[in-house]
Design a protein around this motif. Sequence first.
Motif, PDB file in Angstrom:
ATOM      1  N   ASN A   3       0.880  -1.265   0.002  1.00 38.41           N
ATOM      2  CA  ASN A   3      -0.080   0.003  -0.032  1.00 38.41           C
ATOM      3  C   ASN A   3       0.727   1.437  -0.029  1.00 38.41           C
ATOM      4  O   ASN A   3       0.466   2.237   0.766  1.00 38.41           O
ATOM      5  CB  ASN A   3      -1.025  -0.042   1.172  1.00 38.41           C
ATOM      6  CG  ASN A   3      -1.968   0.947   0.907  1.00 38.41           C
ATOM      7  OD1 ASN A   3      -2.369   1.230  -0.225  1.00 38.41           O
ATOM      8  ND2 ASN A   3      -3.142   0.977   1.867  1.00 38.41           N
ATOM      9  N   ARG A   5       1.921   5.143  -0.969  1.00 39.38           N
ATOM     10  CA  ARG A   5       1.076   6.078  -1.316  1.00 39.38           C
ATOM     11  C   ARG A   5       1.679   6.728  -2.601  1.00 39.38           C
ATOM     12  O   ARG A   5       2.923   6.838  -3.124  1.00 39.38           O
ATOM     13  CB  ARG A   5       1.630   7.313  -0.493  1.00 39.38           C
ATOM     14  CG  ARG A   5       1.400   6.873   1.053  1.00 39.38           C
ATOM     15  CD  ARG A   5      -0.017   6.808   1.507  1.00 39.38           C
ATOM     16  NE  ARG A   5      -0.349   7.252   2.860  1.00 39.38           N
ATOM     17  CZ  ARG A   5      -0.831   8.120   3.475  1.00 39.38           C
ATOM     18  NH1 ARG A   5      -1.676   8.958   2.537  1.00 39.38           N
ATOM     19  NH2 ARG A   5      -0.876   8.661   4.580  1.00 39.38           N
ATOM     20  N   ARG A   6       0.386   6.934  -3.664  1.00 40.68           N
ATOM     21  CA  ARG A   6       0.641   7.037  -4.934  1.00 40.68           C
ATOM     22  C   ARG A   6       0.624   8.908  -5.105  1.00 40.68           C
ATOM     23  O   ARG A   6      -0.228   9.442  -4.663  1.00 40.68           O
ATOM     24  CB  ARG A   6      -0.377   6.804  -5.933  1.00 40.68           C
ATOM     25  CG  ARG A   6      -0.059   6.726  -7.331  1.00 40.68           C
ATOM     26  CD  ARG A   6      -1.017   6.093  -8.279  1.00 40.68           C
ATOM     27  NE  ARG A   6      -1.304   4.712  -7.861  1.00 40.68           N
ATOM     28  CZ  ARG A   6      -2.279   3.906  -7.959  1.00 40.68           C
ATOM     29  NH1 ARG A   6      -3.120   4.435  -8.905  1.00 40.68           N
ATOM     30  NH2 ARG A   6      -2.206   2.699  -7.827  1.00 40.68           N
ATOM     31  N   TYR A  29       7.782   6.103  -1.902  1.00 41.01           N
ATOM     32  CA  TYR A  29       6.306   6.394  -2.335  1.00 41.01           C
ATOM     33  C   TYR A  29       6.244   5.742  -4.051  1.00 41.01           C
ATOM     34  O   TYR A  29       7.247   5.309  -4.613  1.00 41.01           O
ATOM     35  CB  TYR A  29       6.180   8.065  -2.690  1.00 41.01           C
ATOM     36  CG  TYR A  29       5.970   8.625  -1.238  1.00 41.01           C
ATOM     37  CD1 TYR A  29       4.982   8.755  -0.650  1.00 41.01           C
ATOM     38  CD2 TYR A  29       7.214   9.350  -0.720  1.00 41.01           C
ATOM     39  CE1 TYR A  29       4.915   9.286   0.556  1.00 41.01           C
ATOM     40  CE2 TYR A  29       7.152  10.005   0.407  1.00 41.01           C
ATOM     41  CZ  TYR A  29       5.898  10.042   0.965  1.00 41.01           C
ATOM     42  OH  TYR A  29       5.853  10.362   2.198  1.00 41.01           O
ATOM     43  N   ASP A  50      -3.000   9.708  -4.041  1.00 30.09           N
ATOM     44  CA  ASP A  50      -2.816  10.101  -2.376  1.00 30.09           C
ATOM     45  C   ASP A  50      -2.432  11.756  -2.381  1.00 30.09           C
ATOM     46  O   ASP A  50      -2.899  12.300  -1.710  1.00 30.09           O
ATOM     47  CB  ASP A  50      -2.022   9.411  -1.562  1.00 30.09           C
ATOM     48  CG  ASP A  50      -2.308   7.998  -1.336  1.00 30.09           C
ATOM     49  OD1 ASP A  50      -3.334   7.760  -0.875  1.00 30.09           O
ATOM     50  OD2 ASP A  50      -1.670   7.104  -1.846  1.00 30.09           O
ATOM     51  N   LEU A  77      -8.575  15.950  -2.421  1.00 26.05           N
ATOM     52  CA  LEU A  77      -7.234  15.474  -2.720  1.00 26.05           C
ATOM     53  C   LEU A  77      -6.127  16.592  -2.397  1.00 26.05           C
ATOM     54  O   LEU A  77      -6.181  17.653  -3.092  1.00 26.05           O
ATOM     55  CB  LEU A  77      -6.994  14.984  -4.176  1.00 26.05           C
ATOM     56  CG  LEU A  77      -5.982  14.499  -5.082  1.00 26.05           C
ATOM     57  CD1 LEU A  77      -5.648  13.249  -4.348  1.00 26.05           C
ATOM     58  CD2 LEU A  77      -5.978  14.411  -6.506  1.00 26.05           C
ATOM     59  N   LEU A 120       0.060  14.909   3.915  1.00 20.69           N
ATOM     60  CA  LEU A 120      -0.369  13.716   4.164  1.00 20.69           C
ATOM     61  C   LEU A 120      -0.978  13.454   5.413  1.00 20.69           C
ATOM     62  O   LEU A 120      -2.204  12.803   5.586  1.00 20.69           O
ATOM     63  CB  LEU A 120       0.435  12.772   3.654  1.00 20.69           C
ATOM     64  CG  LEU A 120       0.798  12.362   2.131  1.00 20.69           C
ATOM     65  CD1 LEU A 120       1.732  11.440   1.863  1.00 20.69           C
ATOM     66  CD2 LEU A 120      -0.609  11.940   1.469  1.00 20.69           C
ATOM     67  N   ALA A 124      -4.968  13.036   6.025  1.00 24.02           N
ATOM     68  CA  ALA A 124      -5.597  11.550   6.514  1.00 24.02           C
ATOM     69  C   ALA A 124      -6.792  11.872   7.537  1.00 24.02           C
ATOM     70  O   ALA A 124      -7.495  11.004   7.802  1.00 24.02           O
ATOM     71  CB  ALA A 124      -4.352  11.057   7.396  1.00 24.02           C
ATOM     72  N   SER A 128     -11.353  10.552   1.908  1.00 23.48           N
ATOM     73  CA  SER A 128     -11.396  11.274   0.568  1.00 23.48           C
ATOM     74  C   SER A 128     -12.970  11.377   0.158  1.00 23.48           C
ATOM     75  O   SER A 128     -13.861  10.959   0.768  1.00 23.48           O
ATOM     76  CB  SER A 128     -10.817   9.927  -0.264  1.00 23.48           C
ATOM     77  OG  SER A 128     -11.583   8.830  -0.281  1.00 23.48           O
ATOM     78  N   GLU A 143     -12.366   2.260  -2.446  1.00 24.91           N
ATOM     79  CA  GLU A 143     -10.879   1.962  -2.149  1.00 24.91           C
ATOM     80  C   GLU A 143     -10.655   0.614  -2.478  1.00 24.91           C
ATOM     81  O   GLU A 143      -9.494   0.583  -2.810  1.00 24.91           O
ATOM     82  CB  GLU A 143     -10.695   2.101  -0.579  1.00 24.91           C
ATOM     83  CG  GLU A 143     -10.678   3.690  -0.156  1.00 24.91           C
ATOM     84  CD  GLU A 143     -10.518   3.793   1.305  1.00 24.91           C
ATOM     85  OE1 GLU A 143     -10.502   2.918   2.132  1.00 24.91           O
ATOM     86  OE2 GLU A 143     -10.749   5.233   1.632  1.00 24.91           O
TER      87      GLU A 143
END
Length: 244
Positions: A3, A5-6, A29, A50, A77, A120, A124, A128, A143
Motif C-alpha cells: 500500500n 502512497r501514490r 512512495y 494520494d 485530494l 499527508l 489523513a 477522501s 478504495e
Amino acid sequence: MANRRRIVVVEDEGPIRRGVVDMLTMAGYEPVEAADGAAGLAEARRVGVDLVLLDLRLPKLDGLEVLAELKTTHPGLPVIILTARGSEDDRVKGLKGGADDYVVKPFSARELLARIEAVLRRSAERPSVVRRIVCDGNEIDFERREILFADETKTQLSEMEASILTHLAANSERVVSRDELLSCVWGISGERLETRAVDMHITRLRGKLSPPEQESKVDWVVTVRGKGYMLGREVTTEVAGAPE
Ligand code: CA
C-alpha cells in the motif's frame, strides 16, 4: 512495502520531474509522472491517488487551471504546488486556489519529503471525497474498487469503471455529459471525441452492477437523453470530509 502512497508529479521540465520521481521512489512512495497540465489532470483524477505535486507553469493546461478543475471534482485530494523562486504571486494564487502547501524550486529532497509528510498527515484526518455509494443493500467500495452485493457476493471494477462512477458520484446533483466523462476520466479533450467509447464502458459497467443473478434491479447509472449520464436517484453517495 504494501500500500505505497501514490503521488502524481506534474512538471514539464524533464530533469526536475525525474529528480522528484527519484526522491519519491527512494522515500518509498509510488510516483506517477505527467509532463503537461492535461496529462497531470487525467492522472490526478484516477482512483487511488494520494497527493499531487503540481508545477504552475505548464503546457496544455496551466497549473492553476489544473488546480481549479481538481478542486471541483476531487476537493479532498491534497495538492502541493511547485513554484519558482521569486514568484510570490503564483504562490498566493495557488494557495487561494486551494493548494495545501507549496515548495520553492530548487528544493532539497529533505524539504520536499517533509512537506509531503505534513500534508499527508493532515489530509489523513479528512477522508477522501467519495468513499462509497450505496443502493438497495448493495454498495460500491471505491478504495477496494469492489461492488458488494446484498447477498455478499463481490465483483471487481476496473480502474476506468471506478473512475466513471466516482466522477458521477462526485457530481451526483447534475447530468454529466459524455464529453466531460471523456475529458475527466480519459483525459481527452479538444480533438474529435469518440463518445461511443463512453457508451460502451457504461454498458459494461451496468452489466457488472446489475448482473442477471442479482434480484435487485437498481438503476445505478441513468441515461439522460441527449445530455449524458447521472447517478440513479436512489443511489446514496457518501461524500465525506470535503475541505472548507
Ligand atoms: Ca514549468
